[in-house]
Write a protein that holds these residues in place. Structure first.
Motif, mmCIF file in Angstrom:
data_model
loop_
_atom_site.group_PDB
_atom_site.id
_atom_site.type_symbol
_atom_site.label_atom_id
_atom_site.label_comp_id
_atom_site.label_asym_id
_atom_site.label_seq_id
_atom_site.Cartn_x
_atom_site.Cartn_y
_atom_site.Cartn_z
ATOM 1 N N ARG A 23 0.660 -1.274 0.244
ATOM 2 C CA ARG A 23 0.321 0.300 -0.126
ATOM 3 C C ARG A 23 0.999 1.702 0.112
ATOM 4 O O ARG A 23 1.009 1.990 -0.499
ATOM 5 N N ARG A 24 1.926 1.541 0.517
ATOM 6 C CA ARG A 24 3.072 2.785 0.787
ATOM 7 C C ARG A 24 3.778 2.332 -0.947
ATOM 8 O O ARG A 24 3.710 3.620 -0.992
ATOM 9 N N LEU A 25 3.842 1.453 -0.762
ATOM 10 C CA LEU A 25 4.666 1.781 -2.943
ATOM 11 C C LEU A 25 3.196 2.630 -3.310
ATOM 12 O O LEU A 25 3.262 3.030 -4.680
ATOM 13 N N ALA A 26 2.329 2.355 -3.252
ATOM 14 C CA ALA A 26 1.218 2.334 -4.496
ATOM 15 C C ALA A 26 0.429 3.161 -3.977
ATOM 16 O O ALA A 26 0.139 3.808 -5.314
ATOM 17 N N THR A 27 1.164 4.055 -2.668
ATOM 18 C CA THR A 27 0.480 5.020 -2.586
ATOM 19 C C THR A 27 0.330 6.076 -3.373
ATOM 20 O O THR A 27 0.803 6.782 -3.450
ATOM 21 N N ALA A 28 1.863 6.002 -3.047
ATOM 22 C CA ALA A 28 3.373 6.839 -3.869
ATOM 23 C C ALA A 28 3.190 7.038 -4.920
ATOM 24 O O ALA A 28 2.758 7.747 -6.157
ATOM 25 N N VAL A 29 2.760 5.513 -5.811
ATOM 26 C CA VAL A 29 2.768 5.698 -7.471
ATOM 27 C C VAL A 29 1.245 6.530 -7.540
ATOM 28 O O VAL A 29 1.375 7.961 -8.467
ATOM 29 N N PHE A 30 0.488 6.662 -6.977
ATOM 30 C CA PHE A 30 -1.285 6.810 -7.132
ATOM 31 C C PHE A 30 -0.830 8.739 -7.014
ATOM 32 O O PHE A 30 -1.659 9.231 -8.150
ATOM 33 N N LEU A 31 -0.316 8.923 -6.024
ATOM 34 C CA LEU A 31 0.410 10.659 -5.648
ATOM 35 C C LEU A 31 1.071 10.705 -7.268
ATOM 36 O O LEU A 31 0.624 12.265 -7.109
ATOM 37 N N ALA A 32 1.553 10.469 -7.010
ATOM 38 C CA ALA A 32 2.686 11.080 -8.059
ATOM 39 C C ALA A 32 2.052 10.845 -9.430
ATOM 40 O O ALA A 32 1.626 11.811 -10.637
ATOM 41 N N LEU A 33 0.566 10.265 -10.014
ATOM 42 C CA LEU A 33 0.002 10.144 -11.206
ATOM 43 C C LEU A 33 -0.943 11.030 -10.752
ATOM 44 O O LEU A 33 -1.500 11.679 -11.738
ATOM 45 N N LYS A 34 -1.495 11.313 -9.697
ATOM 46 C CA LYS A 34 -3.032 12.650 -9.278
ATOM 47 C C LYS A 34 -2.160 13.951 -9.887
ATOM 48 O O LYS A 34 -2.719 14.241 -10.321
ATOM 49 N N LEU A 35 -0.722 13.938 -9.501
ATOM 50 C CA LEU A 35 -0.218 15.570 -9.186
ATOM 51 C C LEU A 35 0.269 16.009 -10.721
ATOM 52 O O LEU A 35 1.409 16.879 -10.559
ATOM 53 N N GLN A 36 1.255 14.713 -10.929
ATOM 54 C CA GLN A 36 2.025 14.622 -12.354
ATOM 55 C C GLN A 36 2.718 14.905 -12.007
ATOM 56 O O GLN A 36 3.633 16.148 -12.632
#
Length: 201
Positions: A23-36
């Motif tokens: 979940r920690r890694l997926a959250t980091a990737v998710f935020l990178a995608l959302k924040l571009q």
């Protein structure tokens, strides 16, 4: 399934591609995608940094473009080169056609897109929808001047080509940088990225 709908959806999309992200890694990737924003992944060799970028590209149905860094890497290997042979042929053809009086115009003509050979950074910026995943792999192996060169891309998703001007992203590339921490990266690079330390799982 929309991989961008939630962290859980992203985890499932990566799992469907054979990559198990916590979940920690997926959250980091998710935020990178959302924040571009670019995502900087650091960790020991073999923890799955490169594999994550590959799985993410498949999950998002984007082309994966890889820039493998190494000591002594030059900007032209990352951004673009001119096709000097084709440019020379163009100038010779202009001479043969008796346009020698207007060689200044002929010289300007050789700095057109058709004579430009795009390398990974430029390929990522020009990728058509849905865009690209750009993997800047082992950025810690490149030297500090190359890191400085990356700042414009990382901060604004654009690059400057002296003969043409500024090239901005058609579609914002998903950008992942990896580092094995063989040396510390410059703070200016770190400030432009979200960060995650990837450990063995």
């Amino acid at each position: 399934m929309n991989a961008l709908a939630s962290v859980d959806a992203l985890m499932q999309a990566l799992r469907d591609e054979g990559y198990l992200a916590d979940r920690r890694l997926a959250t980091a990737v998710f935020l990178a995608l959302k924040l571009q924003r670019p995502l900087l992944l650091e960790g020991e060799p073999g923890v799955g940094k490169t594999a994550l970028a590959q799985a993410l590209a498949r999950a998002l149905q984007r082309v994966l473009i890889r820039l493998q860094c190494y000591d002594g890497m030059e900007q032209r290997e990352a951004l673009y080169e001119w096709n000097y042979a084709a440019q020379l042929l163009h100038l010779r053809a202009a001479e043969a056609q008796g346009r020698a009086a207007d060689m200044g115009a002929a010289e300007r003509e050789v700095y057109q897109d058709r004579y430009l050979i795009p390398r990974p950074l430029l390929q990522a910026l020009r990728a058509p929808a849905p865009g690209a995943v750009l993997l800047i792999d082992e950025v810690d192996r490149a030297d500090e001047p190359f890191e400085a060169f990356l700042l414009e891309y990382l901060g604004e998703y654009q690059v400057s080509i002296p003969e043409i001007g500024t090239v901005q992203a058609a579609v914002t590339p998903v950008t992942i940088l990896t580092s094995n921490r063989t040396r510390d990266l410059h703070d200016a690079v770190k400030r432009r990225c979200l960060y995650h330390w990837l450990d063995y799982q």
